[in-house]
Design an enzyme around this catalytic site. Sequence first.
Site, PDB file in Angstrom:
ATOM      1  N   ALA A   1     -23.467 -22.164  13.318  1.00 51.50           N
ATOM      2  CA  ALA A   1     -24.808 -21.684  12.974  1.00 51.50           C
ATOM      3  C   ALA A   1     -25.906 -22.724  13.128  1.00 51.50           C
ATOM      4  O   ALA A   1     -27.064 -22.368  13.382  1.00 51.50           O
ATOM      5  CB  ALA A   1     -24.809 -21.170  11.537  1.00 51.50           C
TER       6      ALA A   1
ATOM      7  N   CYS B   1     -25.710 -21.229  25.490  1.00 54.95           N
ATOM      8  CA  CYS B   1     -26.917 -21.680  26.190  1.00 54.95           C
ATOM      9  C   CYS B   1     -26.511 -22.500  27.413  1.00 54.95           C
ATOM     10  O   CYS B   1     -26.974 -23.623  27.616  1.00 54.95           O
ATOM     11  CB  CYS B   1     -27.837 -22.466  25.260  1.00 54.95           C
ATOM     12  SG  CYS B   1     -27.066 -23.900  24.475  1.00 54.95           S
TER      13      CYS B   1
END
Length: 427
Positions: A244, A359
């Site tokens: 997270a 990403c």
Amino acid sequence: MTGAEPGVEARRLAGALLEGALSGRDGLAAVQAGKGFSALPSPDRAFARACAMGALRRLGEIDLALDSRLKTAPPQQVRTLLRIALAQRWVLDVPAFAAVSSAVKLAEREAKTRPYKALVNAVLRGLERDPAPPAPPQANLPDWIAARWTQSWGPETAAAIAAAVRQEPPTDLSLKPGQDAEALARALEGEVLPGGSVRTRLRGDLTGWPGYADGGWWVQDAAAAVPVRALDPRPGEAVLDLCAAPGGKTLQLAAAGAAVVALDRNAARLRRLQENLTRTGLTAEVVAADAERWDDPRTFDAVLLDAPCTATGTLRRHPEVLHAVRPGDVADLADVQHRLLDAAADRVRPGGRLVYAVCSLEREEGEGQIPAFLRRRPDFRLAAIDPAAVGAPETAAGPQGLRLHPGQWPDRGGLDGFFLARLDRTA
């Protein structure tokens, strides 16, 4: 040092930042954490970082220009002086006399570089008189990455991604529900993007921007906000955010009214997440644990896995990543992602949903993960994602999920690179 013009020390530390960035993944952060950098006045720190980042963004072009003037390769310290001087000229528009004279002064300071001060002066002044011819965008990519992206995405898209490296990106903000995006965009001279993010090209101290002190928004690239929209969290749902930190997606989930568990193995990064929760007035259960070994029996209505990856999609904000990643990293991280996907799937209740995101611009970390996962887990199916519904470019749609890349939205300032897929578990 005081005054409007940053001094020689700021330029020396710009070179240290550049060398740190090229030495490995954590090199840039290590130099920034050092006493020399922190002792600089704030404007000089900003200047030093801008020089180093400018050199990283256009490193290939800079080296081609230098090589056109150098008959033999100088010591690395000399090349660093030249790189920083050209970054000042090409990126920051520093006057030639200031960039050249400071480079010569720096050469004079060290025994290893002192014999080359005349060379430094001659090379830089020569490039002022007779600039090097323009270089293609791919020149700023390591050769192996340029070849990989050309093969993966085709020459046109690879060139568009490479072109994005040269540009400093705008700042994107995600807003809490109830905030007036249009009003914030006007105040920050920006625009509201599809999906609701506010984008601005303003720079400076964000803590003075409207809404910061009230916790009305947080910084998050527009592409990074898409995975949570694809997960579609609902009020009262139990949602697990794996890996997270630093927490932008956790804030999105909490703002949607979900009961969030934010898990990450890095306790230091979780402290930043907790600070942002406090500032925004949002709540989540924060857990420091390894996602594969988390000893907790709970399952969840929805799970978000933003997995560790090569992060090559963040090249607009972190051009140093292009020089830190190595070819072998892709396969190593793909294996980590494989295991984390399986761990995440076990946390999804029957009838629940999982969003996998990275990403990265590497297919092995993105598109390639999905067919293999579905073979391992026939109790999941790939769900379609409407790009428009989640604030993504229409061109992002693909057979395995959404593929966002820095060459998209060029008229708006681009996007980080992301892959994401939504996987629904059968009831």
